[in-house]
Design an enzyme around this catalytic site. Structure first.
Site, mmCIF file in Angstrom:
data_model
loop_
_atom_site.group_PDB
_atom_site.id
_atom_site.type_symbol
_atom_site.label_atom_id
_atom_site.label_comp_id
_atom_site.label_asym_id
_atom_site.label_seq_id
_atom_site.Cartn_x
_atom_site.Cartn_y
_atom_site.Cartn_z
ATOM 1 C CD GLN A 302 -49.245 14.567 -0.088
ATOM 2 O OE1 GLN A 302 -50.408 14.125 -0.113
ATOM 3 N NE2 GLN A 302 -48.982 15.836 -0.313
ATOM 4 C CD GLU A 393 -45.357 23.200 -32.374
ATOM 5 O OE1 GLU A 393 -44.720 22.320 -32.980
ATOM 6 O OE2 GLU A 393 -45.053 24.397 -32.407
ATOM 7 C CG ASP A 395 -55.521 15.822 -30.329
ATOM 8 O OD1 ASP A 395 -56.204 16.517 -29.580
ATOM 9 O OD2 ASP A 395 -55.525 14.570 -30.313
#
Lengths: 610, 610
Positions: A302, A393, A395
């Site tokens: 984690q 805005e 790729d």
């Protein structure tokens, strides 16, 4: 657990340290006046802080704001002249004139120069006629169009009648203000067909529409004429000599949108970190035999998922603060070098940050297990709403190529004795020092002191960028002889994308190191240093193959980097609570029941009906 | 484009080749009879083919099916005995008894042994009383519970009165058939509180519910008593000696669900590949100066995103076919070695495949740009519905640990002269041959013939696994002296997860190589070989640091692998259309307008209203 016992002081120390990290420059200042004030000094830092804050609450609302102010407002102000400002500014600011930015077409997104909508000048009536010549030229995805927009800045090829009046000549892409709907009845005006683009993966609070124009007439004055104008008698004038230069200038004025998206994306990443980490501290599962269960954040796996992400969030925060800063300077000084720097950096940081955030939102959902899948805990909406940040805005794959192209341009100019943009400065020396053979002695150094030395870290990042740049230049030269420029670029495309990412990573690291150095409080500084080290070493480890391949890093050092990265994740985990608290996002903004700072499970149960 | 010109024959040849790839064993055979036939021979291959096919149409429906048959039906059949089969089988099969699988609780998901629901035997009435002792023990996420379920197999700690009748003793987790709703009125029965878990990120066609039990009484016969039983006078009997063994046997019977999820996940990946690749062939953007625009699949970056993914899809297809096959054999033979093999492999393949598919769905959306963001083009729904595959039926991070634990167990047994499970067989030799110093001569071989030799590829995969296994064993031994078993495991957790993934990758590669070898048609075989090479070399390149670090691969070879991977992506791109056609998914199943095989844009426009 066991690990903690080995390092008994860690928690006490870091708890004290981290109380003080709180509010390190992350607090958003209140806004005392309208977003656009009358002298058009946009106060970018405030505007982008608002964009970040609103996005954290609701991304659709943030994008509606961006469409109205950055795109529609920004195109009128930046591409138009005084007459447009006088006529539209206040009414855009007050929302009396909600508007759209109509650039993308069904068949053309990234290739803006390929759009097919035409605006033909009619010298008899002194008007332009806007037309959608075929279905592929239907304007598509236009935000604000489906429901609210009364106007649009429409990008179209400007067509002027030729001298003999027998044909037209194409002057390239320009923007025009086109009224879409009646100001009173809100009905679509004659010749304008509007459809809703339909349900999207996310961002359904934004009304994206598709627009078709059939002989729509607008006055000549509606041409946004800062970079090119048409006189009453149909003559074209421009301060810029070619179609390509005018096109670049037009698009160049729109970088503000990218700065906004980068800021907003960092805001989303902060929210996701906060929810995932608070829940991972709360959630307990398994434990040593006959002992209580432990927090899932105490598992190395984690920590591996979330701690480098937390470090990246801090890194991106400082990088976007810097980006906003140079953007603001650019708006004031119009310094040409800054313009180039802001253009490439806004493209690169937007691409890098939004891609990273998009991936992280999936990691966070998965790290929170089943409860991360409950819609109320927000990862789904955040991911779905944010997803398109990678595309609109610019790729990301296209934007990174702009960064690579800029690096190659700078590289060539360097050889011709030219100057380098500020952020690129390191390349000046790197080409000499970094490209010599790696030092066989330092390549074996593996002590923590060395690995945590900002000089080693930055050198490593910059070495990689420099090598990638030099080898890209060589390969492009070689391939272009046979394949031509376009073919050579495509043949080296993966290489060029790696180069661009590598450069952006090194800019981000440099800004993070600066922020650590400037941190006024020594305890906060010590904590931030850990976070910065984790960011740096994790990135080096992720690309360890490159470093190993040229023996920049010897096997023993590679191992040491790996080990230290795990250990830094563990150390950062011990101050993770305080690091997310420092984002200063109250429960009524994070909203996810599983991340509530008190009674998380109780609120969650209540939501379900118990 | 340029690349094609260099290899003019490629397209013609591959077009012929790939016509023939179609239907290579991917076609789903029709089902002539009920899913569960009367002698409980489940015909797993057919069942899992149905699961895959239904999931491709609607994932929620696939999961509803899985809950009813694999989980609810499977638990009754596999954990119960003849009396349960006689009473429930037909009515589960006919859907007269829709049911649930009530294992997970609010506070316990992965740690099933930590669940707190209790079933206390009452010798006076010959009943069990089911109770939810606290809010954390509320059954949560129970599929089919919120709306349809009439029964549930409820997992609870079996409590028996002690001899002196003064207390109870905990016999561990068992499953019980608990009626939830009245068969006629469908009202919740007394003592049963049911709430809908609320909106989820996806899969909202499944009615997940939360259940609280307050003194719910069920007959003793409702204990699913295959692995443990209670007599009329409250005596416990079991063929298995310990709580842990009974628990393992109980959970072991549930592997079918994982096999189903892996199959279904591959089905989802096929759909996503089909949509993304068909659109990437159709979509054109940019091109060489003054020439037509080119398909975006002709960009190296797009090939890099999609071609290794297509190769993985083929790899996973063959791996899951194999998994289904050994699962079916196991159900017939009950061979003990197969049981262990299926258990670890179903855990590992489920985890590996579902994580990969989840990531790929995001890549596909992004690779299709704005049009990939239209809900109608399905990436959003596929991603949101599939997302939880990573979590349910065993969290992927937990499942990979089971694989690692099994590998370590086999490793130890090997040293004690024991036998190895079939799939693990390679470890027998690997420990001797692979762990010697890498050969300094072969580590420099860089010819395509060598790199495309299945022996080199498989050796490389297995070498990595063997090294990771050996070093994990050494580290665990070292750390457990100080940290204890639990602490040592946690300290090595990232290492163990990498080990598990590495092993699963090598099993997948081995099965892919076998499939290529067995392919009867030489042209199809040649095409599949390219795909298999891409899968293998891409994976090696992704972990090139590991190989470089031990000089298994010299710098020149690393470079050659990288270069060949790009070239294989290009070659596979040339047969990409045929490779996705071979998945045999008709337009009415893929459904995304942008992937329609004719008139894609027209259908898409129509959807929006033009």
């Amino acid at each position: 657990m066991e690990q903690k016992k080995q390092n008994p002081k860690a928690e006490d120390e870091t708890q004290i340290v981290s109380r003080r990290i709180q509010r390190i420059s992350l607090h958003i200042t209140p806004i005392p006046r309208p977003l656009h004030d009358h002298d058009s000094n946009l106060e970018p830092a405030k505007y982008f802080a608002i964009v970040e804050a609103i996005g954290a609450v609701d991304i659709s609302l943030g994008i509606k704001l961006g469409v109205q102010y950055s795109l529609w407002g920004g195109s009128v102000i930046n591409l138009g002249t005084k007459k447009h400002k006088d006529k539209y500014f206040e009414k855009i600011d007050s929302l009396e004139y909600p508007g759209c930015f109509a650039m993308t077409e069904l068949h053309h997104g990234s290739n803006v120069q390929g759009i097919q909508t035409v605006a033909t000048f009619d010298p008899i009536t002194d008007e332009f006629t806007i037309n959608t010549p075929n279905d592929g030229a239907i304007k598509w995805w236009i935000g604000n169009a489906a429901v609210h927009g009364k106007f649009a800045s429409v990008f179209a090829k400007l067509m002027l009648p030729t001298h003999d009046a027998k044909g037209v000549s194409d002057m390239g892409v320009h923007a025009f203000i086109v009224p879409l709907r009646d100001l009173k009845t809100h009905q679509a005006l004659p010749g304008i067909e509007i459809h809703d683009c339909g349900h999207k993966v996310g961002l359904n609070g934004v009304d994206n529409g598709a627009l078709r124009f059939t002989s729509v007439r607008i006055p000549r004055d509606n041409l946004l004429n800062r970079f090119g104008d048409v006189s009453r008698d149909g003559k074209y004038t421009s301060s810029l000599p070619t179609i390509n230069k005018r096109f670049a200038a037009t698009l160049g004025e729109l970088v503000g949108g990218r700065v906004g998206l980068a800021s907003s994306s960092v805001g989303v990443l902060k929210i996701a970190n906060t929810i995932a980490i608070r829940y991972s501290l709360l959630r307990q599962q398994f434990g040593p035999p006959k002992q209580p269960e432990i927090s899932i954040l105490d598992y190395q796996s984690q920590q591996h998922k979330l701690m480098p992400m937390l470090a990246s969030t801090y890194a991106f925060h400082f990088a976007t603060v810097y980006l906003v800063d140079i953007y603001s300077q650019m708006k004031i000084t119009h310094n040409e070098q800054l313009v180039g720097d802001v253009h490439a950096l806004s493209a690169g940081i937007k691409a890098y940050v939004t891609s990273y955030t998009a991936k992280s939102l999936s990691v966070c959902r998965e790290a929170c297990g089943g409860h991360g899948y409950a819609a109320v805990n927000r990862f789904g909406t955040l991911r779905n709403d944010h997803d398109i940040f990678q595309t609109f805005e610019g790729d990301n794959t296209v934007l990174l190529q702009q960064v690579a192209a800029d690096l190659l341009k700078q590289y060539k100019e360097k050889f011709q004795g030219g100057t380098l943009a500020v952020t690129w400065n390191y390349l000046r020396e790197s080409m000499n020092t970094y490209l010599s053979q790696p030092n066989p002695v330092t390549s074996r150094w593996e002590g923590a002191e060395h690995l945590q030395d900002p000089k080693f870290q930055l050198d490593a990042f910059r070495y990689r960028t420099s090598r990638l740049l030099q080898s890209a230049a060589v390969r492009l030269r070689k391939h272009s002889k046979i394949l031509g420029g376009f073919g050579a670029w495509n043949r080296c495309l993966n290489h060029l994308l790696t180069l661009a990412e590598s450069h952006i990573e090194s800019v981000i690291l440099a800004k993070f190191i600066e922020a650590v150095e400037k941190c006024p409080d020594p305890n906060s500084q010590a904590a931030l240093k850990l976070v910065c080290d984790l960011y740096a070493l994790n990135r080096i480890w992720n690309d360890i193959g490159t470093y190993r391949n040229v023996d920049y890093v010897a096997p023993n050092k590679a191992k040491a980097i790996h080990k230290l990265t795990d250990y830094l994740s563990f150390q950062v985990r011990n101050i993770a609570k305080e690091l997310v608290d420092a984002f200063d996002l109250p429960d009524h903004v994070t909203r996810a029941p599983i991340a509530m700072q008190s009674e998380a499970y109780a609120q969650y149960k209540q939501y379900v009906g118990f």
